[in-house]
Design a protein around this motif. Structure first.
Motif, short mmCIF file in Angstrom:
data_model
loop_
_atom_site.label_atom_id
_atom_site.label_comp_id
_atom_site.label_asym_id
_atom_site.label_seq_id
_atom_site.Cartn_x
_atom_site.Cartn_y
_atom_site.Cartn_z
N THR A 1 33.65 50.33 43.57
CA THR A 1 34.00 49.05 42.92
C THR A 1 34.20 47.90 43.89
N GLY A 2 34.18 48.18 45.20
CA GLY A 2 34.27 47.09 46.15
C GLY A 2 35.66 46.84 46.70
N PRO A 3 35.93 45.59 47.14
CA PRO A 3 37.18 45.27 47.83
C PRO A 3 38.43 45.48 46.97
N MET A 4 39.49 45.89 47.65
CA MET A 4 40.82 46.01 47.07
C MET A 4 41.82 45.49 48.08
N ALA A 5 43.03 45.20 47.63
CA ALA A 5 44.06 44.78 48.58
C ALA A 5 45.44 45.16 48.06
N LEU A 6 46.29 45.57 48.99
CA LEU A 6 47.72 45.73 48.74
C LEU A 6 48.40 44.56 49.42
N PHE B 1 55.35 43.29 45.41
CA PHE B 1 54.14 44.02 45.79
C PHE B 1 53.08 43.84 44.71
N MET B 2 51.82 43.88 45.13
CA MET B 2 50.73 43.94 44.16
C MET B 2 49.55 44.68 44.76
N LEU B 3 48.89 45.49 43.93
CA LEU B 3 47.66 46.17 44.30
C LEU B 3 46.58 45.61 43.38
N ILE B 4 45.50 45.11 43.95
CA ILE B 4 44.50 44.37 43.18
C ILE B 4 43.10 44.84 43.54
N GLY B 5 42.25 44.95 42.53
CA GLY B 5 40.86 45.36 42.76
C GLY B 5 40.12 45.49 41.45
N ARG B 6 38.88 45.91 41.53
CA ARG B 6 38.03 46.05 40.34
C ARG B 6 38.02 47.48 39.79
N ILE B 7 38.82 48.34 40.35
CA ILE B 7 38.94 49.71 39.83
C ILE B 7 39.48 49.65 38.39
N PRO B 8 39.01 50.53 37.50
CA PRO B 8 39.51 50.53 36.12
C PRO B 8 41.04 50.60 36.04
N ALA B 9 41.58 50.03 34.99
CA ALA B 9 43.02 49.85 34.87
C ALA B 9 43.79 51.17 34.98
N ASP B 10 43.31 52.21 34.33
CA ASP B 10 44.03 53.49 34.38
C ASP B 10 44.12 54.03 35.81
#
Length: 265
Positions: free
Chosen positions: A204-209, A241-250
Motif C-alpha cells: 500500500t505504500g508509505p506509512m508514518a508513525l 500519537f498517530m499511525l497513518i497510511g493506506r493500509i485497510p482500516a482493520d
C-alpha cells in the motif's frame, strides 16, 4: 473576490500571511478577519501550520534538476516587499524543486497551503493530525525508495528524537511486522518537536508513525480517515500519537494497537 465581504480562500490567506498581496487586498482581508470569527480562526490555523516541508522532503530536493528548475523559476514574477521577500523566495525554491521531483500527478497546491481543509483550529489534536495527513498524502513509494537501514542506523536515528521528545524509542518498539522502517525525522509543529518515523509497506505504500508532545490528556485509540489515508490515533498524559497510511482500516487498527502496547511497556 470582487466585494469586501467575499470570504477569502486558503490561498488568499496564505498569501496574506506571506505578505504577497497588494496593500488594497491586504487591507480587505484584514477587515474581513476583524469582522468574521471563522475567517480569523482559519488565518490563525494557517499561520500556525509550520511543519518544515523542506526537511520532510529533503531526499527529493537533493535529486531535483536544479539548473532547469532555476530557469523555470526565473520566469515567475515575484512581488518584492520588505516583509515577503525572503519567505516567498524560499517557498518558491522549495515548491519548484518538489514539483520537479514528484512526477506522479501530485497536486502541489496542497504543499503550499500545508493544512487539511475543514478541521477546527480549536482542537489541538485534530489540527496536528490534519497537518500531518496533508504532507503524508504527498509521499509516494519513490519518496522512500532505497534500502531499509540496519538496526544500528535505526537506533541512531531514533536516538536523535529521544532528547527532544522525552521518550526512549527503540527499533523494536516502533517496528511494524512486514513493513520496512525507512527513516526517522525530527520535524516541528506549532513550536513543538514532532517525530516522524516513515515506513514503506510493499502493498500500500508509505506509512508514518508520528509523535508530538501534548498536554491535552489521555485519549483512547480511535480511527479516522484523512486525505484518503487511514489514521489510528491516541494520547497519553505527555504525548499524542498517530499511525497513518493506506493500509485497510482493520489492519491499521491492529498495527496501531500493537505499536501502542510496545510504546507503553
Amino acid at each position: 473576490m470582487s466585494t469586501k465581504h467575499t470570504i477569502p480562500s486558503d490561498e488568499d490567506l496564505t498569501a496574506f500571511i506571506d505578505g504577497e498581496l497588494t496593500p488594497e487586498e491586504a487591507a480587505r482581508i484584514e477587515a474581513i478577519v476583524n469582522e468574521d470569527e471563522s475567517t480569523a480562526e482559519r488565518l490563525e490555523f494557517l499561520a500556525r501550520a509550520n511543519l518544515p516541508f523542506e526537511q520532510a522532503f529533503a531526499p527529493l530536493l537533493a535529486e531535483a534538476p536544479r539548473e532547469k528548475l532555476q530557469a523555470m523559476l526565473a520566469a515567475i514574477p515575484v512581488q518584492q516587499s520588505a516583509k515577503s521577500g525572503p519567505v516567498f523566495t524560499t517557498r518558491r525554491r522549495f515548491l519548484g524543486a518538489l514539483a520537479a521531483s514528484l512526477v506522479a500527478g501530485i497536486a502541489i497546491d496542497r504543499a503550499v497551503i500545508g493544512i487539511g481543509r475543514g478541521f477546527s483550529a480549536k482542537d489541538e489534536n485534530s489540527e496536528w493530525r490534519a497537518v500531518v495527513a496533508d504532507y503524508i498524502s504527498l509521499y509516494t513509494a519513490e519518496t522512500l525508495a532505497g534500502p531499509a537501514p540496519g538496526r544500528e542506523d535505526q537506533a541512531a536515528q531514533l536516538a536523535g528524537l529521544d532528547e527532544k521528545l522525552g521518550l526512549s524509542l527503540s527499533p523494536e518498539a516502533v517496528s511494524l511486522p512486514g513493513i520496512d522502517f525507512k527513516r526517522a525525522l525530527l520535524l516541528q509543529y506549532d513550536g513543538k518537536p514532532l517525530a516522524q518515523i516513515a515506513y514503506l509497506d510493499p502493498e500500500t505504500g508509505p506509512m508514518a508513525l508520528c509523535i508530538v508532545k501534548s498536554d491535552a490528556g489521555s485519549k483512547a485509540p480511535d480511527l479516522e480517515s484523512r486525505k484518503g489515508l487511514n489514521v489510528i490515533y491516541w494520547a497519553n498524559e505527555t504525548h499524542a500519537f498517530m499511525l497513518i497510511g493506506r493500509i485497510p482500516a482493520d489492519r491499521m487498527k491492529e498495527l496501531g494497537e500493537d505499536v501502542r502496547g510496545r510504546l507503553s511497556a
